[in-house]
Design an enzyme around this catalytic site. Structure first.
Site, PDB file in Angstrom:
ATOM      1  N   HIS A   1     -27.421 -44.734 -11.711  1.00  0.00           N
ATOM      2  CA  HIS A   1     -28.293 -45.629 -12.467  1.00  0.00           C
ATOM      3  C   HIS A   1     -27.667 -47.013 -12.611  1.00  0.00           C
ATOM      4  O   HIS A   1     -28.363 -47.984 -12.790  1.00  0.00           O
ATOM      5  CB  HIS A   1     -28.596 -45.045 -13.852  1.00  0.00           C
TER       6      HIS A   1
ATOM      7  N   HIS B   1     -28.012 -48.977 -22.268  1.00  0.00           N
ATOM      8  CA  HIS B   1     -27.916 -48.070 -21.116  1.00  0.00           C
ATOM      9  C   HIS B   1     -29.018 -48.286 -20.086  1.00  0.00           C
ATOM     10  O   HIS B   1     -28.727 -48.575 -18.927  1.00  0.00           O
ATOM     11  CB  HIS B   1     -27.932 -46.607 -21.589  1.00  0.00           C
TER      12      HIS B   1
ATOM     13  N   GLY C   1     -28.080 -40.723  -8.270  1.00  0.00           N
ATOM     14  CA  GLY C   1     -29.050 -40.856  -9.348  1.00  0.00           C
ATOM     15  C   GLY C   1     -29.065 -39.552 -10.133  1.00  0.00           C
ATOM     16  O   GLY C   1     -28.750 -39.528 -11.311  1.00  0.00           O
ATOM     17  N   PRO C   2     -29.433 -38.456  -9.466  1.00  0.00           N
ATOM     18  CA  PRO C   2     -29.289 -37.160 -10.116  1.00  0.00           C
ATOM     19  C   PRO C   2     -27.797 -36.948 -10.413  1.00  0.00           C
ATOM     20  O   PRO C   2     -26.968 -36.966  -9.498  1.00  0.00           O
ATOM     21  CB  PRO C   2     -29.818 -36.192  -9.061  1.00  0.00           C
ATOM     22  N   LEU C   3     -27.470 -36.784 -11.659  1.00  0.00           N
ATOM     23  CA  LEU C   3     -26.060 -36.887 -12.038  1.00  0.00           C
ATOM     24  C   LEU C   3     -25.196 -35.763 -11.472  1.00  0.00           C
ATOM     25  O   LEU C   3     -25.645 -34.642 -11.279  1.00  0.00           O
ATOM     26  CB  LEU C   3     -25.947 -36.980 -13.557  1.00  0.00           C
TER      27      LEU C   3
ATOM     28  N   GLY D   1     -22.372 -38.375 -18.005  1.00  0.00           N
ATOM     29  CA  GLY D   1     -23.425 -37.478 -17.517  1.00  0.00           C
ATOM     30  C   GLY D   1     -22.928 -36.655 -16.339  1.00  0.00           C
ATOM     31  O   GLY D   1     -23.157 -35.441 -16.269  1.00  0.00           O
TER      32      GLY D   1
ATOM     33  N   HIS E   1     -30.641 -50.527 -15.497  1.00  0.00           N
ATOM     34  CA  HIS E   1     -29.575 -50.059 -16.375  1.00  0.00           C
ATOM     35  C   HIS E   1     -28.426 -51.060 -16.371  1.00  0.00           C
ATOM     36  O   HIS E   1     -27.528 -50.982 -15.533  1.00  0.00           O
ATOM     37  CB  HIS E   1     -29.073 -48.700 -15.903  1.00  0.00           C
TER      38      HIS E   1
ATOM     39  N   HIS F   1     -32.143 -10.489  -6.549  1.00  0.00           N
ATOM     40  CA  HIS F   1     -31.567 -10.911  -5.274  1.00  0.00           C
ATOM     41  C   HIS F   1     -32.606 -11.005  -4.161  1.00  0.00           C
ATOM     42  O   HIS F   1     -32.260 -11.336  -3.034  1.00  0.00           O
ATOM     43  CB  HIS F   1     -30.453  -9.936  -4.867  1.00  0.00           C
TER      44      HIS F   1
ATOM     45  N   SER G   1     -20.988 -11.027   3.937  1.00  0.00           N
ATOM     46  CA  SER G   1     -22.429 -10.765   3.924  1.00  0.00           C
ATOM     47  C   SER G   1     -23.214 -11.800   4.716  1.00  0.00           C
ATOM     48  O   SER G   1     -24.240 -11.498   5.296  1.00  0.00           O
ATOM     49  CB  SER G   1     -22.954 -10.764   2.486  1.00  0.00           C
TER      50      SER G   1
ATOM     51  N   ASN H   1     -17.130 -44.164 -21.708  1.00  0.00           N
ATOM     52  CA  ASN H   1     -17.644 -45.139 -22.679  1.00  0.00           C
ATOM     53  C   ASN H   1     -18.190 -44.509 -23.955  1.00  0.00           C
ATOM     54  O   ASN H   1     -18.692 -45.215 -24.827  1.00  0.00           O
ATOM     55  CB  ASN H   1     -18.698 -46.038 -22.012  1.00  0.00           C
TER      56      ASN H   1
ATOM     57  N   ARG I   1     -28.730 -12.034  10.477  1.00  0.00           N
ATOM     58  CA  ARG I   1     -27.460 -12.610  10.011  1.00  0.00           C
ATOM     59  C   ARG I   1     -26.342 -12.287  10.991  1.00  0.00           C
ATOM     60  O   ARG I   1     -25.433 -13.085  11.199  1.00  0.00           O
ATOM     61  CB  ARG I   1     -27.122 -12.123   8.600  1.00  0.00           C
TER      62      ARG I   1
ATOM     63  N   GLU J   1     -22.298 -22.513  -5.314  1.00  0.00           N
ATOM     64  CA  GLU J   1     -23.328 -22.896  -4.344  1.00  0.00           C
ATOM     65  C   GLU J   1     -23.679 -24.370  -4.450  1.00  0.00           C
ATOM     66  O   GLU J   1     -23.840 -25.051  -3.431  1.00  0.00           O
ATOM     67  CB  GLU J   1     -24.592 -22.055  -4.557  1.00  0.00           C
TER      68      GLU J   1
END
Lengths: 679, 660
Positions: free
Chosen positions: A91, A282, A140-142, A179, A51, A491, A402, A208, A375, A429
């Protein structure tokens, strides 16, 4: 791969703007930025993939940042008080590699750049944490990098509160693209950063106006500056090709009392004669002609991968800029009363006697045999761990009550008060998990946090990256089955355990009583090279362990109750179903059928045991798997003839006892199935 | 209306309180806090007909804050839905009750979407608004002209998916979308300020929404805001300032109101405070009548609509009937079958994404209600082709540019499918399916026929490296109940799988393709062999099976190459292609046994092993990935990770030579 070449007929207004910029006198700073551009062009051309657009567009901004603002010393990329730089738009990895190379980092020589995107090169397609010490996080994963950076900036504030400004005083810088801004995680992260006023965080937004599909006007017309302002950020727009303007803006960012978003107007693929300002630059090589023309437009008349000595010298000088600051810091550290503690925390070593309170708790559990939801047992473990391990920072995505992740008397972190040790992440999350990755990457912190197990899906991209980066991040995921009852199928996890077990290098624990919970917590905290999930029950579970010596969960699976005679069946269960298995065993033994019960709290750890141990635990007799989840993956332990008692679809809304009966996950059902099979 | 509207809202409150008190569980905070908002919407704006819940031109209402489910159940009961009698309310949260803990999709009963995981419902509503705009363009405003409403809480707005949708809905100017924000300043952990301090209206304005701020307990004010929303071409956010648990003395406005246990003493106190002397689960006649009247409010619209439908030209009428019944057009699969035939004849070997794009193109040509799209990967996936974009100006467009918003796409596809009349599909890289995963689960649970397509399915993507190389995805998708996961081997199987997926109307499908060329492995088409999930693509020749190699996707070609290598050595090996495990599991035992065979089995898939033991046994050799991938040239990666025909052949040899 296909690329969107600009249509020859379409007018491209970016080219006029580009011509005007190129007509400006080429300053030394421009030449330095051109070195980045040329290296990015050459590496992508040589690899025939990559890229080039982002590095070419953001080179000027990055040059100002690295030569004038970023606190770093290329001779020690792991210096704990360095500024963190995150290339969220991963990228554009050649931007980072070129910067590391030019500033003189060892291990990123020109040969490495020439091997961009080759197997075993540290210059991987996207920046990979661990490939080079100057790479702060895998991106990489935006959107992930931006959220990591929020965690890093938060970690800095927490450690500064703990060790003082003389040891911890650095900034976190991010380069992010459109992105990243479109991904929902950026919302969660930015909202949290604004709320906590993380003033030492600065995001350089590569504004851009181009995405892979084409102009951002295809899908993205928000006013991003106003949006970030609404989060409580300081925002400003700057011409990303005007070094003086960028410098002024960065100086302003340094003075801000709020996190900063600097929208840098840039031309993607800057200097490419036809592809600049278009999606065509790109994600694919410019091609030899366009590449040559781009370089000549810059006046860059050197062979590929060659940087003239003068420019190289200026860059290397920039790489040494922080050396004095680092030496002064080392002196301060040497005299600091908390030196040893600081070094310990940053190195990720646990305190000397960290496990002692937990060992006491286990002794107590062995005697008391408390009937607790796991828990709640987890909360008890935390009460032992959190005071003993000061780098543990807890939290929850708005389910504190919880998840039982809080410890009495431990203060929360809030804007302006970072001496607390608990983060209210909000219903975010994904942002939470990615920020935890950033905290772990920053060093000096062991983040743990909670939500419901079913919401692991929301965090999953970040869990995957923690596993890929081998970070010690601990997820407390409660309400782990239909045992949560009335809240119903939305749930009730049924496939979630399987889907987490599928992630490489993630350890998933599902303890069955208070003792196992304490043991699993011990293993999670000790695990320095990867993330851990603790899947915990909402409902109370009877204790089945009264031995506190060996941490039996460490082997992943073990025989809880041996059969009274030669095994006719082995009941293999996890979590709340260990109790079910034991009850079934009692019924079967009463009928003279010798049956063993195996608890299998962690498949990953059990799989790592030698074959003879596994064989001995699993036995030769009929194997019966019991887990209030789908059977996916269980064949591994049960063999072709095994039985499975669990779920075969989604749950339902009703009291827990009704559901276990309705779905046939009871001791009686198990005993009947065994008897039927044995004939 | 002669009855004080506040009394109408109180009827909701007491049904919610009584139900929660009876079961000793539930979330009273939202139904009590948002009762006035819902009263304004249901008695003055919402277009619906309880006697015909599936009326195609009804407004859609989604309770995105699904934990407040009693709000919805009370509304359905009060307005006269036959499926929601008082007995259902009384059995709230019991096994088999229509009143489940969270609303579970059942449009025939007035429940438009399953909600609970926060942020999903608002995204569904946006998808419904897209479907409405799209169908209005096809059928005309006389037939399709309705609005999509959602009631949501702070949690929905904190979730990232909601921001993705906010941004996209503003961009698309979905003017018939209206979100009613129950702005009660309270979350599960405590006051909203504990975790949030943003200027939310400003954020929505930045995304080009109309933002109206009202007192959420002033029914007339909410009513007026709803009227303004109807007149504005932008989507509207009505920020309704409310008090959580309104009506519970001492508890309202506190964290305890969210999901705290309700006692008899508390409900008694509420009865006194709100002057509601009626016994539990009893609604006074005049209030019940007023609510029933509200349920009949849209009858004139309903009758007029039916009249317009009756007057439609016969062709259009048929189209409408087909769309609302969710039937596909006659001959819809012809193009796909012809493609399979051509591919088989030619031995078509081409990039997986390209094949997928060609098939979507063919399907879209045959199915006018198909609405495709991608999150900013048009170039890499090539799924737009002859379609033009669905935009703010062009609602007839059949390709939606979702932007880099995978989660919004997934959840909006669910909303589009839940709306009905549209066949939604979306494509992205398989590795980004994790971003949309919460939506898959919801689609599976609701049984919505959504087509989730993915390309770039393994280390075969090459240099982009491990962040972009799925290894655990096939397993994690196969784990989801009621989801069909297809990984076809070549263009012939691809056409077969697309036909199966489109024809599967009872649940979602994932269709998974490679980036790299998928070698032709099928030279015959006709019978849809993928329909059985797995089949013998090459039987052992020259003798009984010495081994059976099971493979999916691009690894089927590898298995066939290994078979050829072994055949040269005199070893007779069968190859089974397994494009869809779920369909294979549904086959009769005999068929499965015949396919799998008695000989040793070897699995081949460029992914982790989890789940494969079912087919190959715990001792069976598996050629695949045991961890994350790496960045490098594709050929180098296959060699590096040992996923080659030679490696498969070696594993077979070793297995056949001796017991594992």
């Amino acid at each position: 791969m296909a690329s969107l070449a600009p249509s020859p007929d379409a007018p491209n207004p970016a080219l006029d703007a580009q011509a005007a910029i190129l007509a400006r006198p080429a300053t030394e700073e421009r030449r330095m930025a051109d070195a980045i551009r040329a290296l990015a062009i050459d590496a992508v051309e040589k690899a025939k993939s990559g890229h080039p657009g982002m590095p070419m567009g953001m080179a000027d901004v990055a040059t100002v940042l690295f030569t004038r603002f970023l606190k770093f010393d290329a001779s020690d990329p792991r210096w704990p008080d360095r500024d963190r730089f995150v290339l969220s738009a991963g990228h554009g990895s050649m931007l980072l590699y070129a910067l590391l190379h030019l500033t003189g980092h060892a291990g990123m020589g020109i040969e490495e750049l020439q091997r961009f995107r080759q197997l075993h090169s540290p210059a991987a397609g996207h920046p990979e944490y661990g490939e080079h010490p100057g790479i702060e996080t895998t991106t990489g994963p935006l959107g992930q990098g931006l959220a990591n950076a929020v965690g890093m900036a938060l970690a800095e504030r927490i450690l500064a509160a703990r060790f003082g400004k003389s040891l911890v005083d650095h900034r976190t810088w991010v380069i992010a693209g459109d992105g990243c801004m479109q991904e929902g995680i950026s919302h969660e992260a930015a909202s949290l950063a604004g709320h906590l006023q993380l003033e030492k965080l600065c995001v350089l937004y590569d504004d851009n106006s181009v995405t892979i599909d084409g102009g951002t006007d295809l899908s993205f017309t928000d006013d991003t500056l106003k949006r970030f302002q609404a989060y409580g950020w300081a925002v400003r727009r700057v011409d990303g090709h005007d070094a003086a303007a960028v410098e002024a803006a960065l100086a302003w960012a340094m003075r801000s009392r709020r996190p900063v978003l600097l929208a840098c107007r840039t031309i993607i693929g800057f200097s490419a004669p036809t592809k600049a300002g278009t999606a065509g630059s790109h994600g694919s090589p410019l091609g030899p002609n366009e590449a040559a023309a781009a370089k000549s437009a810059l006046g860059w008349n050197y062979p590929p991968f060659e940087v003239p000595d003068g420019i190289r010298a200026r860059w290397e000088e920039a790489g040494r800029r922080g050396a004095g600051t680092r030496r002064a810091w080392l002196k301060r550290l040497a005299k600091h009363p908390m030196q040893a503690e600081f070094e310990r925390a940053v190195a990720g070593r646990l305190p000397e006697a960290w496990h002692e309170p937990l060992a006491e708790l286990r002794q107590k559990h062995a005697v008391d045999r408390p009937k607790l939801a796991t828990r709640v047992a987890s909360q008890k473990a935390l009460e032992a761990l959190v005071p003993a391990v000061p780098e543990m920072i807890g939290g929850s995505a708005d389910l504190t009550g919880s998840n039982n992740t809080n410890v009495k008397g431990v203060p929360s972190i809030a804007r302006g008060n970072f001496a607390g040790r608990y983060v209210h992440y909000g219903v975010r999350e994904h942002g939470m998990a990615a920020a935890m990755n950033g905290m772990a990457l920053h060093g000096g912190i062991i983040p743990y946090s909670g939500t419901f197990l079913v919401f692991a899906d929301y965090m999953r991209p970040a869990i995957r990256l923690a596993a890929l980066m081998r970070q010690r991040v601990i997820h407390v995921l409660t309400h782990d089955s239909i045992g949560l009852g009335e809240d119903g199928p939305t749930h009730q996890p049924v496939e979630t355990l399987a889907s987490l077990r599928a992630i490489p290098n993630l350890v998933v624990f599902r303890p069955g009583d208070a003792m196992e919970t304490a043991e699993c917590w011990e293993l999670a905290v000790k695990r320095a090279d990867g993330p851990t999930v603790l899947a915990l029950s909402r409902q109370n579970l009877a204790a089945f362990r009264s031995d506190a010596g060996e941490n039996r969960c460490a082997r992943g699976g073990y025989v809880v109750e041996e059969a009274s005679g030669p095994r006719r069946a082995t009941l293999i269960a996890t979590g709340s179903e260990v109790g079910t298995a034991l009850a079934a065993r009692a019924a079967l033994e009463a009928e003279g059928i010798p049956v063993a019960v195996v608890s299998l709290p962690s498949w990953e750890l059990f799989a790592a045991q030698d074959a003879s141990y596994q064989a001995q635990v699993l036995g030769e007799a009929l194997r019966v798997g019991i887990e209030a989840a789908i059977p996916f993956g269980w064949e591994r332990w049960l063999g072709p003839e095994g039985l499975f008692v669990g779920m075969h679809g989604f749950g339902a809304s009703a009291p827990a006892e009704d559901l276990f009966r309705h779905f046939g996950i009871t001791a009686e059902a198990v005993a009947n199935a065994v008897k039927k099979r044995l004939g | 209306m002669s009855v004080d509207p506040r009394r109408l809202a109180h009827a909701i409150r007491f049904l919610a309180m009584d139900a929660c008190e009876r079961v000793g569980e539930g979330h009273p905070g939202t139904p009590l806090g948002a009762a006035d908002i819902a009263t304004a919407l249901f008695t003055r704006h919402l277009k619906f007909n309880p006697a015909d819940p599936l009326w195609f031109d009804r407004d859609r209402f989604v309770l995105s804050a699904g934990h407040g489910s009693m709000l919805l159940y009370a509304l359905l009961h009060l307005t006269g839905y036959a499926s929601m009698p008082i007995e259902a309310i009384r059995s709230f949260r019991e096994l088999g009750s229509a009143c489940e803990g969270h609303p579970e999709y059942c449009p025939a009963h007035g429940i438009e979407a399953t909600t609970g995981p926060l942020g999903q419902g608002v995204a569904n509503a946006a998808g419904m608004a897209v479907a409405e705009a799209f169908l209005a363009a096809q059928l005309g405003p006389g037939i399709v002209d309705h609005r999509s409403y959602a009631i949501l809480g702070d949690g929905c707005l904190q979730e990232g998916v909601a921001q993705e949708v906010t941004s996209l809905a503003g961009h698309l100017r979905l003017g018939k979308l209206c979100w009613l924000w129950d702005d009660n300043h309270m979350t599960d952990d405590g006051a909203i300020g504990i975790a949030q301090s943003e200027d939310l209206p400003a954020r929505f304005r930045a995304a080009h929404w109309q933002v109206l701020e009202v007192d959420g307990h002033d029914i007339d004010a909410v009513d007026a805001a709803l009227s303004l929303a109807r007149r504005d071409p932008r989507p509207s956010l009505i920020a309704c300032r409310t008090v959580i648990g309104r009506g519970l003395p001492g508890v309202e406005g506190t964290r305890a109101a969210h999901s705290g246990k309700l006692t008899r003493a508390l409900t008694d106190a509420a009865r006194r405070a709100l002057d509601w002397p009626h016994p539990a689960f009893e609604i006074p006649a005049e209030i019940a009548a007023a609510w029933r009247e509200a349920g009949r409010r849209s009858l004139p619209d309903y009758d007029a609509w039916r009249g317009r439908v009756a007057a439609l030209p016969v062709e259009k009428r048929r189209l409408l009937d087909r769309l609302r019944e969710g039937r596909l057009p006659a001959g819809w699969a012809d193009g796909l079958r012809a493609y399979a035939g051509r591919a088989a004849a030619e031995g078509l070997t081409q990039h997986g994404w390209k094949t997928c794009g060609e098939l979507v193109d063919l399907a879209a040509a045959a199915i006018p209600e198909m609405l495709a799209g991608a999150p900013d990967l048009e170039a890499a996936t090539q799924h737009k082709r002859r379609l033009h974009a669905f935009t703010a100006k062009d609602r007839a467009g059949r390709y939606l540019h979702y932007g880099v918003r995978e989660h919004a796409m997934g959840s909006m596809l669910n909303g589009i499918a839940a709306h009905g009349g549209v066949v939604p599909s979306g494509v992205t890289y398989l590795v980004f399916s994790d971003y949309e995963r919460p939506a898959f689960r919801m689609a599976a649970m609701m049984g919505l026929p959504v087509l989730f397509a993915f390309t770039h399915d393994s280390i075969g993507i090459g240099r982009n490296g491990p962040t972009h190389q799925p290894v655990e995805y096939l397993a994690s998708l196969r784990a989801i109940p009621n989801l069909l996961v297809f990984r076809p081997a070549d263009a012939v199987e691809a056409a077969e799988c697309w036909e199966l997926a489109i024809g599967h109307r009872g649940g979602p499908s994932c269709l998974i393709f490679a980036r790299q060329p998928q070698m032709a492995v099928r030279r015959e088409a006709g019978e849809n062999r993928s329909a059985r999930g797995a089949y013998v693509i090459a039987e052992a020749e020259g003798g009984p099976r010495a081994a059976t190699i099971l493979a999916t996707g691009t690894e089927v070609a590898l298995a066939l190459q290994a078979r050829a290598l072994l055949a040269a050595e005199g070893l007779s090996v069968a190859v089974v292609s397994m494009p869809c495990w779920e369909l294979f599991e549904q086959q009769p035992r005999d068929y499965r046994a015949a396919v799998l065979g008695e000989a040793p089995r070897i699995g081949v898939e460029a992914a982790v092993r989890l789940g494969w033991d079912r087919w190959i046994g715990a001792e069976g050799p598996f050629i695949g990935m045991s961890g994350f991938g790496a960045s490098g040239a594709e050929e180098d990666l296959w060699r590096h990770f040992g996923i080659t025909a030679e490696a498969v052949a070696a594993a077979v040899r070793a297995r056949v030579a001796g017991p594992a």
